[in-house]
Design an enzyme around this catalytic site. Structure first.
Site, PDB file in Angstrom:
ATOM      1  N   ASP A 140       0.803  -1.216   0.000  1.00 33.26           N
ATOM      2  CA  ASP A 140       0.000   0.000   0.000  1.00 33.26           C
ATOM      3  C   ASP A 140       0.847   1.284   0.000  1.00 33.26           C
ATOM      4  O   ASP A 140       1.627   1.532   0.921  1.00 33.26           O
ATOM      5  CB  ASP A 140      -0.901   0.042   1.229  1.00 33.26           C
ATOM      6  CG  ASP A 140      -1.595  -1.283   1.508  1.00 33.26           C
ATOM      7  OD1 ASP A 140      -0.939  -2.327   1.404  1.00 33.26           O
ATOM      8  OD2 ASP A 140      -2.778  -1.265   1.879  1.00 33.26           O
TER       9      ASP A 140
ATOM     10  N   ASN B 201     -10.284  -1.442   0.757  1.00 29.14           N
ATOM     11  CA  ASN B 201     -11.441  -0.844   1.432  1.00 29.14           C
ATOM     12  C   ASN B 201     -11.557   0.666   1.244  1.00 29.14           C
ATOM     13  O   ASN B 201     -12.602   1.249   1.514  1.00 29.14           O
ATOM     14  CB  ASN B 201     -11.418  -1.183   2.921  1.00 29.14           C
ATOM     15  CG  ASN B 201     -10.154  -0.741   3.611  1.00 29.14           C
ATOM     16  OD1 ASN B 201      -9.049  -1.157   3.226  1.00 29.14           O
ATOM     17  ND2 ASN B 201     -10.268   0.095   4.633  1.00 29.14           N
ATOM     18  N   HIS B 202     -10.487   1.334   0.752  1.00 32.70           N
ATOM     19  CA  HIS B 202     -10.558   2.765   0.465  1.00 32.70           C
ATOM     20  C   HIS B 202     -10.753   3.035  -1.029  1.00 32.70           C
ATOM     21  O   HIS B 202     -10.491   4.146  -1.495  1.00 32.70           O
ATOM     22  CB  HIS B 202      -9.287   3.467   0.958  1.00 32.70           C
ATOM     23  CG  HIS B 202      -9.172   3.532   2.447  1.00 32.70           C
ATOM     24  ND1 HIS B 202     -10.022   4.287   3.228  1.00 32.70           N
ATOM     25  CD2 HIS B 202      -8.316   2.928   3.307  1.00 32.70           C
ATOM     26  CE1 HIS B 202      -9.689   4.155   4.503  1.00 32.70           C
ATOM     27  NE2 HIS B 202      -8.662   3.321   4.575  1.00 32.70           N
TER      28      HIS B 202
END
Length: 270
Positions: free
Chosen positions: A8, A67-68
């Site tokens: 990420d 999830n973002h």
């Protein structure tokens, strides 16, 4: 084939680490294909079209999310126009923009299937990630349709990531976890020939709380009060990822973590 995956990207400092290190790594490691999770790239929350294009220019072939995925509203329309940007495949079929998997071609003409899935334990509940991954693996089997298969399992629980690795063993070149931002020390080849690491770590500043400036997270833990929004830490980032080299049938012959820059001890493939 040599495939690298990077965890990420958190904010501007994470993007800068990709810019500073990825072009050189593609050359020195002779990388054929690069995938990066970009779900925290826009100030820690989601991704924009401009940032995606920058990351492609730096050397990313594919970007995955989590999830973002929809924190930046423009992603809802951009993802339909950009096949190199993937969201979790277990969002509801038919009602979610974009795609959760795609088959890509390397410069050398080899086919790489990339699948993005999101776990359900301790996270927003989506459709079954195992059924979604099964659907994608069955549509483009390793060694038949795809020369290599990479699965990004974006999940909170290490058990769920580990289970996905076992589930895909022998059918994927690499299963790697994202979301928790801490690189795990378990990079290995599973019995069936799939490379696996529970979490690749993040491309972000480790003098932080999982990439965010330390003050607000610590305040929330100690006072249960929210006084400001999370902001990405701004120190030098560590570029964290993993490289797998495939052999006959697209299975892993070797797997090696990658860590460059920032606070963590460096590590490079031999």
């Amino acid at each position: 084939m040599r495939i690298a995956f990077f965890g990420d990207i958190v904010g501007k400092t994470g993007r800068r680490a990709v810019e500073d290190h990825l072009p050189r790594l593609r050359e020195t490691l002779a990388l054929d294909f690069v995938v990066i999770n970009a779900e925290n790239a826009a100030a820690g929350f989601g991704v924009t079209e401009k940032i995606c294009q920058q990351l492609f220019d730096y050397g990313a072939d594919v970007l995955t999310l989590g999830n973002h995925a929809w924190d930046q509203r423009e992603a809802l329309t951009y993802i339909d126009r950009e096949p190199r940007l993937l969201r979790p495949a277990n969002y509801p079929v038919g009602s979610t923009p974009g795609r959760g998997a795609n088959l890509f071609q390397t410069a050398g003409g080899e086919s790489v299937l990339v699948v993005n899935a999101m776990g359900n334990l301790f996270m927003e509940t989506l459709d079954d990630p195992f059924a979604a991954v099964e659907r994608e693996l069955s549509a483009a089997p390793l060694g038949e349709v795809a020369d290599a298969v990479l699965v990004d399992m974006h999940a909170e629980a290490t058990s769920e990531k580990n289970a996905m690795g076992v589930f895909c063993d022998g059918r994927a070149s690499l299963v790697v976890g994202t979301h928790t931002h801490i690189p795990t020390a378990d990079a290995r080849i599973l019995p069936g020939g799939t490379g696996y690491q529970t979490d690749a770590g993040m491309c972000g500043d480790y003098d932080s709380v999982i990439g965010m400036d330390k003050e607000e997270p610590v305040r929330r833990f100690t006072t249960r009060m929210r006084t400001s929004r999370f902001e990405p830490a701004t120190g030098e980032a560590t570029l964290c990822g993993v490289m797998v080299e495939t052999g006959p049938g697209g299975l892993a012959q070797s797997i090696s973590p990658i860590r460059v820059g920032g606070k963590l001890a460096p590590q490079m493939p031999a």
